[in-house]
Write a protein that holds these residues in place. Structure first.
Motif, PDB file in Angstrom:
ATOM      1  N   ASP A 274     -17.876   2.421   5.417  1.00  0.00           N
ATOM      2  CA  ASP A 274     -17.986   1.210   6.217  1.00  0.00           C
ATOM      3  C   ASP A 274     -18.804   0.137   5.513  1.00  0.00           C
ATOM      4  O   ASP A 274     -18.712  -1.031   5.843  1.00  0.00           O
ATOM      5  CB  ASP A 274     -18.611   1.531   7.577  1.00  0.00           C
ATOM      6  N   SER A 275     -19.604   0.556   4.539  1.00  0.00           N
ATOM      7  CA  SER A 275     -20.428  -0.433   3.839  1.00  0.00           C
ATOM      8  C   SER A 275     -19.615  -1.294   2.870  1.00  0.00           C
ATOM      9  O   SER A 275     -20.127  -2.252   2.315  1.00  0.00           O
ATOM     10  CB  SER A 275     -21.557   0.258   3.084  1.00  0.00           C
ATOM     11  N   GLN A 276     -18.330  -0.939   2.652  1.00  0.00           N
ATOM     12  CA  GLN A 276     -17.465  -1.831   1.862  1.00  0.00           C
ATOM     13  C   GLN A 276     -17.125  -2.995   2.782  1.00  0.00           C
ATOM     14  O   GLN A 276     -16.170  -2.914   3.549  1.00  0.00           O
ATOM     15  CB  GLN A 276     -16.160  -1.124   1.482  1.00  0.00           C
ATOM     16  N   GLN A 277     -17.896  -4.060   2.714  1.00  0.00           N
ATOM     17  CA  GLN A 277     -17.673  -5.181   3.621  1.00  0.00           C
ATOM     18  C   GLN A 277     -16.266  -5.726   3.446  1.00  0.00           C
ATOM     19  O   GLN A 277     -15.665  -5.531   2.408  1.00  0.00           O
ATOM     20  CB  GLN A 277     -18.690  -6.291   3.334  1.00  0.00           C
ATOM     21  N   TRP A 278     -15.781  -6.404   4.425  1.00  0.00           N
ATOM     22  CA  TRP A 278     -14.459  -7.028   4.460  1.00  0.00           C
ATOM     23  C   TRP A 278     -13.310  -6.044   4.326  1.00  0.00           C
ATOM     24  O   TRP A 278     -12.168  -6.407   4.378  1.00  0.00           O
ATOM     25  CB  TRP A 278     -14.294  -8.166   3.439  1.00  0.00           C
ATOM     26  N   LEU A 279     -13.605  -4.757   4.200  1.00  0.00           N
ATOM     27  CA  LEU A 279     -12.501  -3.820   4.009  1.00  0.00           C
ATOM     28  C   LEU A 279     -12.515  -2.783   5.129  1.00  0.00           C
ATOM     29  O   LEU A 279     -13.528  -2.156   5.388  1.00  0.00           O
ATOM     30  CB  LEU A 279     -12.682  -3.139   2.652  1.00  0.00           C
ATOM     31  N   ALA A 280     -11.393  -2.623   5.797  1.00  0.00           N
ATOM     32  CA  ALA A 280     -11.313  -1.590   6.821  1.00  0.00           C
ATOM     33  C   ALA A 280     -10.059  -0.775   6.623  1.00  0.00           C
ATOM     34  O   ALA A 280      -9.105  -1.223   5.974  1.00  0.00           O
ATOM     35  CB  ALA A 280     -11.304  -2.226   8.206  1.00  0.00           C
ATOM     36  N   LEU A 281     -10.075   0.415   7.177  1.00  0.00           N
ATOM     37  CA  LEU A 281      -8.893   1.262   7.078  1.00  0.00           C
ATOM     38  C   LEU A 281      -7.701   0.536   7.700  1.00  0.00           C
ATOM     39  O   LEU A 281      -7.809  -0.030   8.777  1.00  0.00           O
ATOM     40  CB  LEU A 281      -9.151   2.577   7.819  1.00  0.00           C
ATOM     41  N   GLY A 282      -6.583   0.526   7.020  1.00  0.00           N
ATOM     42  CA  GLY A 282      -5.373  -0.080   7.575  1.00  0.00           C
ATOM     43  C   GLY A 282      -5.267  -1.567   7.365  1.00  0.00           C
ATOM     44  O   GLY A 282      -4.257  -2.174   7.706  1.00  0.00           O
ATOM     45  N   GLN A 283      -6.286  -2.195   6.796  1.00  0.00           N
ATOM     46  CA  GLN A 283      -6.198  -3.644   6.604  1.00  0.00           C
ATOM     47  C   GLN A 283      -5.717  -3.950   5.200  1.00  0.00           C
ATOM     48  O   GLN A 283      -6.514  -4.161   4.294  1.00  0.00           O
ATOM     49  CB  GLN A 283      -7.543  -4.300   6.875  1.00  0.00           C
ATOM     50  N   VAL A 284      -4.423  -3.947   5.055  1.00  0.00           N
ATOM     51  CA  VAL A 284      -3.847  -4.241   3.748  1.00  0.00           C
ATOM     52  C   VAL A 284      -2.859  -5.389   3.882  1.00  0.00           C
ATOM     53  O   VAL A 284      -2.162  -5.502   4.875  1.00  0.00           O
ATOM     54  CB  VAL A 284      -3.148  -3.002   3.143  1.00  0.00           C
ATOM     55  N   PRO A 285      -2.812  -6.253   2.871  1.00  0.00           N
ATOM     56  CA  PRO A 285      -1.902  -7.394   2.922  1.00  0.00           C
ATOM     57  C   PRO A 285      -0.444  -6.947   2.944  1.00  0.00           C
ATOM     58  O   PRO A 285      -0.141  -5.837   2.510  1.00  0.00           O
ATOM     59  CB  PRO A 285      -2.180  -8.152   1.629  1.00  0.00           C
ATOM     60  N   PRO A 286       0.438  -7.811   3.429  1.00  0.00           N
ATOM     61  CA  PRO A 286       1.858  -7.457   3.449  1.00  0.00           C
ATOM     62  C   PRO A 286       2.411  -7.328   2.033  1.00  0.00           C
ATOM     63  O   PRO A 286       1.870  -7.911   1.100  1.00  0.00           O
ATOM     64  CB  PRO A 286       2.514  -8.627   4.175  1.00  0.00           C
ATOM     65  N   LEU A 287       3.477  -6.568   1.905  1.00  0.00           N
ATOM     66  CA  LEU A 287       4.129  -6.440   0.600  1.00  0.00           C
ATOM     67  C   LEU A 287       4.927  -7.702   0.311  1.00  0.00           C
ATOM     68  O   LEU A 287       5.432  -8.340   1.222  1.00  0.00           O
ATOM     69  CB  LEU A 287       5.057  -5.218   0.608  1.00  0.00           C
ATOM     70  N   PRO A 288       5.050  -8.056  -0.968  1.00  0.00           N
ATOM     71  CA  PRO A 288       5.862  -9.228  -1.314  1.00  0.00           C
ATOM     72  C   PRO A 288       7.300  -9.050  -0.807  1.00  0.00           C
ATOM     73  O   PRO A 288       7.848  -7.949  -0.893  1.00  0.00           O
ATOM     74  CB  PRO A 288       5.845  -9.232  -2.848  1.00  0.00           C
ATOM     75  N   ALA A 289       7.871 -10.127  -0.299  1.00  0.00           N
ATOM     76  CA  ALA A 289       9.248 -10.066   0.190  1.00  0.00           C
ATOM     77  C   ALA A 289      10.171  -9.639  -0.943  1.00  0.00           C
ATOM     78  O   ALA A 289       9.942  -9.997  -2.098  1.00  0.00           O
ATOM     79  CB  ALA A 289       9.658 -11.447   0.698  1.00  0.00           C
ATOM     80  N   GLY A 290      11.164  -8.855  -0.637  1.00  0.00           N
ATOM     81  CA  GLY A 290      12.154  -8.496  -1.651  1.00  0.00           C
ATOM     82  C   GLY A 290      11.854  -7.192  -2.375  1.00  0.00           C
ATOM     83  O   GLY A 290      12.715  -6.658  -3.055  1.00  0.00           O
ATOM     84  N   LEU A 291      10.632  -6.662  -2.238  1.00  0.00           N
ATOM     85  CA  LEU A 291      10.351  -5.372  -2.874  1.00  0.00           C
ATOM     86  C   LEU A 291      10.584  -4.252  -1.865  1.00  0.00           C
ATOM     87  O   LEU A 291      10.346  -4.412  -0.673  1.00  0.00           O
ATOM     88  CB  LEU A 291       8.910  -5.310  -3.377  1.00  0.00           C
ATOM     89  N   GLN A 292      11.018  -3.107  -2.374  1.00  0.00           N
ATOM     90  CA  GLN A 292      11.240  -1.969  -1.485  1.00  0.00           C
ATOM     91  C   GLN A 292       9.903  -1.284  -1.183  1.00  0.00           C
ATOM     92  O   GLN A 292       9.169  -0.923  -2.107  1.00  0.00           O
ATOM     93  CB  GLN A 292      12.178  -0.959  -2.170  1.00  0.00           C
ATOM     94  N   PRO A 293       9.567  -1.091   0.100  1.00  0.00           N
ATOM     95  CA  PRO A 293       8.343  -0.348   0.413  1.00  0.00           C
ATOM     96  C   PRO A 293       8.500   1.109  -0.014  1.00  0.00           C
ATOM     97  O   PRO A 293       9.588   1.671   0.147  1.00  0.00           O
ATOM     98  CB  PRO A 293       8.248  -0.434   1.941  1.00  0.00           C
ATOM     99  N   VAL A 294       7.463   1.702  -0.542  1.00  0.00           N
ATOM    100  CA  VAL A 294       7.561   3.068  -1.058  1.00  0.00           C
ATOM    101  C   VAL A 294       7.955   4.054   0.039  1.00  0.00           C
ATOM    102  O   VAL A 294       8.613   5.053  -0.229  1.00  0.00           O
ATOM    103  CB  VAL A 294       6.244   3.493  -1.770  1.00  0.00           C
ATOM    104  N   TRP A 295       7.593   3.738   1.306  1.00  0.00           N
ATOM    105  CA  TRP A 295       7.925   4.684   2.379  1.00  0.00           C
ATOM    106  C   TRP A 295       9.435   4.835   2.595  1.00  0.00           C
ATOM    107  O   TRP A 295       9.875   5.824   3.128  1.00  0.00           O
ATOM    108  CB  TRP A 295       7.195   4.399   3.696  1.00  0.00           C
ATOM    109  N   GLU A 296      10.196   3.852   2.116  1.00  0.00           N
ATOM    110  CA  GLU A 296      11.662   4.025   2.199  1.00  0.00           C
ATOM    111  C   GLU A 296      12.160   5.069   1.208  1.00  0.00           C
ATOM    112  O   GLU A 296      13.305   5.489   1.266  1.00  0.00           O
ATOM    113  CB  GLU A 296      12.372   2.676   1.951  1.00  0.00           C
ATOM    114  N   ARG A 297      11.300   5.486   0.290  1.00  0.00           N
ATOM    115  CA  ARG A 297      11.687   6.519  -0.666  1.00  0.00           C
ATOM    116  C   ARG A 297      11.203   7.921  -0.257  1.00  0.00           C
ATOM    117  O   ARG A 297      11.450   8.889  -0.962  1.00  0.00           O
ATOM    118  CB  ARG A 297      11.148   6.205  -2.059  1.00  0.00           C
ATOM    119  N   PHE A 298      10.478   7.985   0.872  1.00  0.00           N
ATOM    120  CA  PHE A 298       9.958   9.296   1.274  1.00  0.00           C
ATOM    121  C   PHE A 298      11.072  10.199   1.756  1.00  0.00           C
ATOM    122  O   PHE A 298      12.009   9.742   2.434  1.00  0.00           O
ATOM    123  CB  PHE A 298       8.911   9.159   2.397  1.00  0.00           C
TER     124      PHE A 298
END
Ligand code: AMP
Ligand code: MN
Ligand code: MN
Ligand code: MN
Length: 300
Positions: A274-298
């Motif tokens: 929690d001491s990593q300021q500005w960073l929380a679990l699940g807070q990640v920027p969106p993927l660039p449009a047009g790229l395949q998300p890795v979860w589609e390969r699971f």
């Protein structure tokens, strides 16, 4: 500036900060007390559930020890898909790189052997680092590494913490900057496998190999391109692009490299504390449009 769903997040962006759906509902990179994180598996899964994540993986350094527990706990949260994960240490071109393995079989013989080998490498490396530190003005590091007080195979963050707690340095940050970080005394790489070997471990066990935080290696543009080309040629599957702290230039470069090499994109916070300021679990920027998300390969 025109707003698009693909615009880069910044602290100045209220939509991003409010936790709206402009976050990915995926976090495929974080750490628990099984490696150098400070939350237990239990606490991390509870947070992932509370954050409403759809795809979630705990990727501890070089160990599979929390995976069974994480999967079992995640089953108690509706809509949360737990993905088996790990962050393997490897060497590429003389530098330490991290490869996240996702959606592989943790009971596959190659996974089990990999975990054993990496555990031994970590234990040996810890002693080697300790020995070097003791010879360079610090005291009692090797003794601590060998003691019951230390984790079985301490990582550099644990060693940094020991130096702080024993009053030998002011902060862990400083310990990394002066003694433990890339290119310093404690950056001992001799025991790590090559990037190619690690990609093979993940593939053999049916998973997707992801090049972790590609922007964090201190490399020239040409070397970044070479690293990704080698990763793709080895059978790597995705680059982490939905990550906090990537500059717009790097985001453009790695997006282009994904397209060139037909790689997917992954998303992960690399949450440790929690001491990593500005960073929380699940807070990640969106993927660039047009790229395949890795979860589609699971396979899942
Ligand atoms: P190791 O896994 O033992 O090679 O140590 C690498 C870990 O140290 C990374 O995964 C981070 O969690 C942590 N780390 C890296 N750089 C720093 C830094 N400058 N300050 C604090 N922790 C760091
Ligand atoms: Mn770490
Ligand atoms: Mn890493
Ligand atoms: Mn990590």
């Amino acid at each position: 500036m025109t707003e698009t769903t693909d615009s880069l997040n910044s602290d100045a962006d209220p939509v991003y900060r409010s936790g709206s759906r402009r976050y990915e509902r995926a976090d495929l990179h974080c750490h628990s007390t099984c490696s150098d994180g400070s939350l237990t598996i239990d606490a991390l899964v509870a947070r992932a559930g509370a954050a409403g994540l759809q795809w979630f993986s705990i990727t501890d350094h070089d160990t599979l020890s929390g995976q069974t527990e994480a999967r079992a706990l995640a089953a108690g949260h509706d809509g949360l898909h737990y993905v088996t994960g790990v962050e393997w240490s490897a060497v590429w071109n003389g530098i330490l790189v991290h490869l996240v393995g996702l959606d592989f079989d943790p009971a596959h013989p190659d996974s089990l052997q990999a975990a054993e080998r990496q555990g031994e490498a970590r234990a040996k490396r810890a002693l080697r680092i300790a020995h070097k530190l003791d010879r360079n003005g610090f005291a009692g590091v090797e003794k601590w590494v060998r003691s019951e007080q230390a984790p079985t195979a301490p990582g550099r963050p644990h060693i940094a913490r020991f130096l702080v707690d024993s009053g030998q340095i002011r902060s862990a940050e400083l310990a990394f900057r002066r003694f433990l970080g890339a290119g310093k005394l404690g950056d001992v790489k001799t025991h790590w496998p090559t990037m190619e070997e690690v990609v093979q471990w993940v593939r053999a066990a049916g998973g997707q190999a992801v090049l972790a935080h590609p922007h964090r290696y201190r490399l020239t543009g040409r070397k970044k391109r070479q690293m990704v080309a080698d990763f793709a040629a080895a059978g790597g599957s995705a680059l982490e692009i939905g990550v906090p702290g990537m500059t717009p230039n790097d985001r453009m470069l790695f997006t282009e490299l994904c397209q060139t090499h037909e790689l997917a994109a992954s998303a992960g916070s690399d949450f440790h504390h929690d001491s990593q300021q500005w960073l929380a679990l699940g807070q990640v920027p969106p993927l660039p449009a047009g790229l395949q998300p890795v979860w589609e390969r699971f396979a899942l």
